[in-house]
Structures are given as structure tokens and as C-alpha cells.
Design a protein around this motif. Structure first.
Motif, PDB file in Angstrom:
ATOM      1  N   GLN A 165       0.853  -1.177   0.194  1.00  0.00           N
ATOM      2  CA  GLN A 165       0.006   0.107   0.155  1.00  0.00           C
ATOM      3  C   GLN A 165       1.022   1.129  -0.010  1.00  0.00           C
ATOM      4  OE1 GLN A 165      -2.971   0.068   3.039  1.00  0.00           O
ATOM      5  NE2 GLN A 165      -3.714   2.021   2.390  1.00  0.00           N
ATOM      6  N   THR A 166       0.646   2.160  -0.929  1.00  0.00           N
ATOM      7  CA  THR A 166       1.345   3.403  -1.121  1.00  0.00           C
ATOM      8  C   THR A 166       0.631   4.419  -0.500  1.00  0.00           C
ATOM      9  OG1 THR A 166       0.783   3.712  -3.445  1.00  0.00           O
ATOM     10  CG2 THR A 166       2.799   2.286  -2.953  1.00  0.00           C
ATOM     11  N   GLU A 167       0.889   5.771  -0.819  1.00  0.00           N
ATOM     12  CA  GLU A 167       0.111   6.921  -0.447  1.00  0.00           C
ATOM     13  C   GLU A 167      -1.288   6.999  -1.055  1.00  0.00           C
ATOM     14  OE1 GLU A 167       2.285  10.433  -1.641  1.00  0.00           O
ATOM     15  OE2 GLU A 167       3.757  10.201  -0.050  1.00  0.00           O
ATOM     16  N   ASP A 168      -1.365   6.572  -2.345  1.00  0.00           N
ATOM     17  CA  ASP A 168      -2.849   6.595  -2.422  1.00  0.00           C
ATOM     18  C   ASP A 168      -3.193   5.356  -3.673  1.00  0.00           C
ATOM     19  OD1 ASP A 168      -1.405   7.050  -4.951  1.00  0.00           O
ATOM     20  OD2 ASP A 168      -2.055   9.246  -4.854  1.00  0.00           O
ATOM     21  N   SER A 169      -2.598   4.221  -3.561  1.00  0.00           N
ATOM     22  CA  SER A 169      -2.520   3.114  -4.486  1.00  0.00           C
ATOM     23  C   SER A 169      -1.954   1.890  -3.780  1.00  0.00           C
ATOM     24  CB  SER A 169      -2.184   3.368  -5.848  1.00  0.00           C
ATOM     25  OG  SER A 169      -2.776   2.472  -6.750  1.00  0.00           O
ATOM     26  N   TYR A 170      -1.967   0.854  -4.704  1.00  0.00           N
ATOM     27  CA  TYR A 170      -1.326  -0.351  -4.375  1.00  0.00           C
ATOM     28  C   TYR A 170      -0.373  -0.788  -5.429  1.00  0.00           C
ATOM     29  CZ  TYR A 170      -4.722  -0.566  -0.631  1.00  0.00           C
ATOM     30  OH  TYR A 170      -5.673  -0.501   0.438  1.00  0.00           O
ATOM     31  N   LEU A 171       0.722  -0.891  -5.036  1.00  0.00           N
ATOM     32  CA  LEU A 171       1.932  -1.466  -5.973  1.00  0.00           C
ATOM     33  C   LEU A 171       2.008  -2.785  -5.846  1.00  0.00           C
ATOM     34  CD1 LEU A 171       4.226  -0.571  -7.859  1.00  0.00           C
ATOM     35  CD2 LEU A 171       5.621  -0.498  -5.735  1.00  0.00           C
ATOM     36  N   LEU A 172       1.852  -3.596  -6.942  1.00  0.00           N
ATOM     37  CA  LEU A 172       2.224  -5.200  -7.180  1.00  0.00           C
ATOM     38  C   LEU A 172       3.833  -5.380  -7.259  1.00  0.00           C
ATOM     39  CD1 LEU A 172       0.330  -7.899  -8.642  1.00  0.00           C
ATOM     40  CD2 LEU A 172       2.466  -7.746  -9.431  1.00  0.00           C
ATOM     41  N   LEU A 173       4.363  -6.413  -6.652  1.00  0.00           N
ATOM     42  CA  LEU A 173       5.875  -6.650  -6.949  1.00  0.00           C
ATOM     43  C   LEU A 173       5.926  -7.996  -7.043  1.00  0.00           C
ATOM     44  CD1 LEU A 173       6.946  -4.275  -3.989  1.00  0.00           C
ATOM     45  CD2 LEU A 173       7.556  -3.890  -6.770  1.00  0.00           C
ATOM     46  N   ASP A 174       6.739  -8.568  -8.116  1.00  0.00           N
ATOM     47  CA  ASP A 174       6.844  -9.817  -8.104  1.00  0.00           C
ATOM     48  C   ASP A 174       8.376 -10.084  -7.666  1.00  0.00           C
ATOM     49  OD1 ASP A 174       7.890 -12.542  -9.097  1.00  0.00           O
ATOM     50  OD2 ASP A 174       6.353 -12.558 -10.673  1.00  0.00           O
ATOM     51  N   PRO A 175       8.711 -10.571  -6.594  1.00  0.00           N
ATOM     52  CA  PRO A 175      10.084 -10.867  -6.054  1.00  0.00           C
ATOM     53  C   PRO A 175      10.906 -11.901  -6.981  1.00  0.00           C
ATOM     54  CG  PRO A 175       8.576 -11.750  -4.544  1.00  0.00           C
ATOM     55  CD  PRO A 175       7.577 -11.480  -5.644  1.00  0.00           C
ATOM     56  N   GLY A 176      10.385 -12.641  -7.685  1.00  0.00           N
ATOM     57  CA  GLY A 176      11.149 -13.519  -8.388  1.00  0.00           C
ATOM     58  C   GLY A 176      10.409 -14.973  -8.726  1.00  0.00           C
ATOM     59  N   SER A 177       9.311 -14.809  -9.028  1.00  0.00           N
ATOM     60  CA  SER A 177       8.342 -16.084  -9.024  1.00  0.00           C
ATOM     61  C   SER A 177       8.946 -17.014 -10.156  1.00  0.00           C
ATOM     62  CB  SER A 177       6.997 -15.745  -9.129  1.00  0.00           C
ATOM     63  OG  SER A 177       6.790 -15.159 -10.604  1.00  0.00           O
ATOM     64  N   THR A 178       8.510 -18.217 -10.204  1.00  0.00           N
ATOM     65  CA  THR A 178       8.978 -19.168 -11.196  1.00  0.00           C
ATOM     66  C   THR A 178       8.302 -19.066 -12.519  1.00  0.00           C
ATOM     67  OG1 THR A 178       9.544 -20.929  -9.466  1.00  0.00           O
ATOM     68  CG2 THR A 178       9.273 -21.685 -11.681  1.00  0.00           C
ATOM     69  N   ASN A 179       6.876 -18.851 -12.324  1.00  0.00           N
ATOM     70  CA  ASN A 179       6.113 -18.720 -13.644  1.00  0.00           C
ATOM     71  C   ASN A 179       5.830 -17.302 -13.998  1.00  0.00           C
ATOM     72  OD1 ASN A 179       6.291 -21.574 -14.081  1.00  0.00           O
ATOM     73  ND2 ASN A 179       4.492 -21.907 -12.574  1.00  0.00           N
ATOM     74  N   GLY A 180       6.128 -16.528 -13.318  1.00  0.00           N
ATOM     75  CA  GLY A 180       5.978 -15.123 -13.748  1.00  0.00           C
ATOM     76  C   GLY A 180       4.526 -14.497 -13.227  1.00  0.00           C
ATOM     77  N   THR A 181       4.466 -13.254 -13.296  1.00  0.00           N
ATOM     78  CA  THR A 181       3.085 -12.697 -12.867  1.00  0.00           C
ATOM     79  C   THR A 181       2.680 -11.642 -13.891  1.00  0.00           C
ATOM     80  OG1 THR A 181       3.835 -12.312 -10.430  1.00  0.00           O
ATOM     81  CG2 THR A 181       2.055 -10.935 -11.375  1.00  0.00           C
TER      82      THR A 181
END
Length: 467
Positions: free
Chosen positions: A74-90
Motif C-alpha cells: 500500500q502506497t500513499e494513494d494506491s497499491y503496488l504489485l511486486l513479483d520478487p522472483g516467481s518461477t512462472n511469472g506474474t
């Protein structure tokens, strides 16, 4: 600067109890396909982890999902999605991502699971505050004290706010009060009226321009966002912003940077954004005139200011305040000219419907004070003013459309008739003071002066004196 989510003690408002006063933007994830289809996850934490390992916040029974597949911050006014290094990707809407801001309706695909990002407004009833003012905003009605309750909570944060309400309800006054009760109060509070700037100049006024970027750009200059850096920018009449400019505003809010017109370089900004509108932005979204993703970005908190006719109990409080603080009621020695409002006058003020809201109330008092011989406003003083208001309203209603003209010419004739009658009445109401007239109309003083000249209204009686 990351802000903690608002910790508000709220309860849902029953529809029959009240009109909406405050709503908070809520977001959640809804799993629409995969082994955990139907599961819903509220996004009410600064960090939410998704994966098949048991210590995730959202555990999925999908073997094609990594142990720690996705994080949502959660940021100031939104939501940031992060993929830390999944196998099959996001994937978001079938595009592979490592990092992306989420918008309503986005479909996140991880493994064989699809998740929809959903945003919605939750109407809430805030416990009324004990205070009867917040900054320059006054009122002891329940609705206003509810608003003071939410202002107490949100002002110290960086939450983005939309203030809705009819013209004259005090949206800018509320925005300024939020700023002055925030950690940014020592920095700039910049007002930008989206309806008062020519459409071809709005981008330059908002984001700045470099020398030579267009005809008339004789020097590089900052825009409103840079001027507000470190402080607060108040975007008034945000519903008037063109569809062409809305994506650029959205990008500035997402990236926290702006690009001057004619430049390839970006400038980082740190601003709190407060917006106001007298339009129904939800309706505009449905009609295709306002972007849903921009509305989502702006409406972390939405406050609806009630019209004055819905809070008549506040009129006596407001009258007392305006007479105490208004320059129009000061004698040369600094003492108050009017010190009392008689009961018959107060009853008239309470019964009037106030189409112009708080701003109109102040203007009526400003017109009444010069009529007073002693120290009290009486009913007879207001009778004269209300009769004038009725005549002005009747003049507006008399505007007719010439059906023998082509559409464009007929429209132009009506617009010119309205402008002439409106400006003439407003100028009289402000004792021929152009500065006050411009301020009440919400139009730049130079533009007002040009319109007055155009319609032959301007004469030697008119002045720019602010006093």
C-alpha cells in the motif's frame, strides 16, 4: 514518503439514516478462477504476501504458484504489485510484469489462478467531533461535526482527498484547513482551478514549460505541481479536466514526477493532492467523461459537504462568525459596525433556501451591513436584498433561445446573454469592486475585466481596490 493506512473507527451507514457525508476507498482481491475461486481478501495491511507457503497472508492451493509469488504494497494513494522472483511469472491483463500499480478491474494471473483487483467506496458514519469548527470551517450540526471528526483523522496523513459539494459550500476552505493541520503546513498550498484556465494552457500551468516550447513561452517556468512541492496542491473543479489531460495527471500521481511541456526530462515531486468538484464524478465515469482509474487514484477519502439548506442550525453560527471576522463589518477604528441580528432577520435567513450556500450567506450579510443605521440587522434590511435576488433570478430565467438561428449561433447568443446578466448582477452585488467580483465568480481578474469591457459593463465606478 509512505503513509500508514487510515485507522478509522467506522460503521456502515444505513441508507435511510443519512445522505452520504464521508466515504473511504476500500480495495480487495477476488479470486475469479483457480483452486481457490470465490475467495476474497481485503487489502487492509501495508504489505500483503500471496503464495502457496503457509505463512503468506493469502495462501493459494495452486501448485503452479511459487512459494512467495507476489507482494502488494500500500502506497500513499494506491497499491503496488511486486513479483520478487516467481518461477512462472506474474501477469496483469495478460502482460507480464515485475512491478506495476493496480487499477480497478485489473486481472492478476499467477500460475493457474486469476485474481481481480476491486475498488469500491464504503459509506461510513464517523463519530461526530465535539468541536464546532476546524480551521476556518464552522458548524455545530451533526453533519458538520462528523466531517470535523474525519478531518481530525486524515489531516495528519498524506491521504488523497476528494471534496464534493455544491458551489459555495466551502470546498477550498476545507482543503486549506486540511493543509494547515498537516505536517506540510509550513510549505506551499497551491490552488489550481481546472475550470478557469484555457484548455490549451492547462498542461503548461499544471506541469510547467521550457522556453520556446510554444508561442509565448518566452522563459522556462514551473507549473503548479512544482510550486506545491513539499506542500499541498488543491485541484479545484477536477471534473472539468479534459479527457486528453487526465492520463497525464494520472501518470504524475503514479510516478510522483512531472514533465514540463517541451522537455524530455522529468522532475520529482512530493505533494499531497486534494481535489474538489461540484459534479457527480461517478456519473461522469459512466458517461465516459472521467477516467475510472484517475477517480480511484484521487478518492482515497471522499467528503461530501452538505448544502446550507440541509443544515439550517448552522446559520446563526456562521452569521456570528462572518460579522466578527468580515472586513465588510469593520469601522475605520477597527470596531464592529453590526453587533446584533434581530430575531425577525434571523428567521428570514434560516428559512431561505440558499442556492449559493455559505458563500451566498456571506454576500447577503455584506450587502446588508451598509443598509444598517444602528448596530443591528433587521428583517427590513434583508427584505430589500432578497427582493433584489429574486429579480436577478427572474432575469436569468427570462433567457430565451432563438430557434431561427443555427445551433452554434443560438448557443453563443444564450451564453453571451447569461454572461452579461450574471456579471452585471455580480458586479452590483460587490459594490462594483472587480477584485471581489472575480473572486466570487472564481475567474481570473484580468478575464473578468475583459468580459466587462466586452459587454460594455465596465465604467469609471469600477475598481480593483481590495479593501
Amino acid at each position: 514518503m509512505e503513509t500508514k493506512p487510515l485507522d478509522l473507527d467506522t460503521q456502515l451507514l444505513a441508507v435511510e439514516e443519512h445522505k452520504e457525508v464521508v466515504s473511504l476507498r476500500k480495495c480487495r482481491l477476488e479470486i475469479v478462477s483457480g483452486p481457490n475461486k470465490g475467495k476474497k481478501i481485503d487489502l487492509n495491511k501495508p504489505l500483503l504476501k500471496i503464495g502457496k507457503k503457509e505463512d503468506n497472508d493469502c495462501v493459494l492451493d495452486d501448485k503452479t504458484v511459487s512459494r512467495y509469488h507476489v507482494e502488494i504494497r500500500q502506497t500513499e494513494d494506491s497499491y503496488l504489485l511486486l513479483d520478487p522472483g516467481s518461477t512462472n511469472g506474474t501477469y496483469i491483463n495478460d502482460i507480464k510484469v515485475k512491478e506495476a500499480y493496480l487499477s480497478p478491474g485489473d486481472i492478476i494471473r499467477i500460475g493457474n489462478t486469476k485474481i481481480e483487483f476491486v475498488a469500491f467506496d464504503e459509506k461510513v458514519q464517523i463519530e461526530p467531533s465535539n468541536r464546532e469548527s476546524f480551521g476556518e470551517v464552522s458548524g455545530h450540526s451533526r453533519k458538520m461535526r462528523q466531517i470535523f471528526g474525519i478531518l481530525d483523522k486524515i489531516s495528519p496523513t498524506n491521504a488523497t482527498v476528494i471534496i464534493e459539494g455544491e458551489t459555495g459550500t466551502g470546498k477550498e476552505v476545507v482543503a486549506r484547513a486540511i493543509h494547515e493541520n498537516s505536517p506540510r503546513k509550513s510549505k506551499s498550498f497551491v490552488v489550481f482551478d481546472c475550470s478557469a484556465v484555457a484548455e490549451n494552457l492547462i498542461e503548461s500551468e499544471l506541469f510547467g514549460h521550457i522556453k520556446g516550447s510554444f508561442t509565448g513561452a518566452i522563459a522556462t517556468r514551473k507549473g503548479a505541481f512544482e510550486e506545491a512541492n513539499g506542500g499541498t496542491i488543491f485541484l479545484d473543479e477536477i471534473g472539468e479536466l479534459s479527457m486528453e489531460l487526465q492520463p497525464k495527471l494520472l501518470r504524475a500521481l503514479e510516478q510522483r514526477e512531472v514533465k514540463k511541456v517541451g522537455s524530455n526530462d522529468t522532475v520529482s515531486i512530493d505533494v499531497r493532492v486534494i481535489c474538489a468538484t461540484n459534479r457527480n464524478l461517478r456519473k461522469q465515469i459512466g458517461e465516459g467523461h472521467f477516467r475510472e482509474d484517475l477517480y480511484y487514484r484521487l478518492s482515497v477519502v471522499k467528503i461530501t459537504l452538505p448544502p446550507l439548506r440541509e443544515r439550517p442550525d448552522d446559520i446563526s453560527t456562521l452569521v456570528e462568525k462572518f460579522l466578527q471576522t468580515g472586513k465588510f463589518n469593520k469601522l475605520p477604528d477597527g470596531k464592529l459596525k453590526v453587533t446584533r441580528v434581530e430575531d425577525d432577520a434571523l428567521k428570514m435567513l434560516t428559512r431561505y433556501q440558499w442556492p449559493g450556500n455559505v458563500r451566498e450567506l456571506m454576500n447577503v450579510l455584506e450587502r446588508a451591513v451598509p443598509l444598517v443605521d444602528g448596530h443591528s440587522i433587521q428583517g427590513k434590511h434583508l427584505t430589500h436584498i432578497f427582493q433584489e435576488l429574486e429579480r436577478e433570478e427572474e432575469a436569468t430565467e427570462r433567457m430565451t433561445v432563438d430557434m431561427n438561428l443555427p445551433f452554434k449561433e443560438a448557443k453563443q447568443k444564450v451564453v453571451e446573454g447569461f454572461e452579461k446578466d450574471y456579471l452585471a448582477s455580480l458586479l452590483r452585488r460587490n459594490n462594483y469592486n472587480i477584485s471581489k467580483t472575480a473572486r466570487e465568480a472564481g475567474i481570473d481578474r484580468k478575464h473578468i475585466r475583459n468580459l466587462l469591457k466586452k459587454y460594455g459593463i465596465l465604467d469609471s465606478n469600477d475598481t480593483d481596490d481590495e479593501s
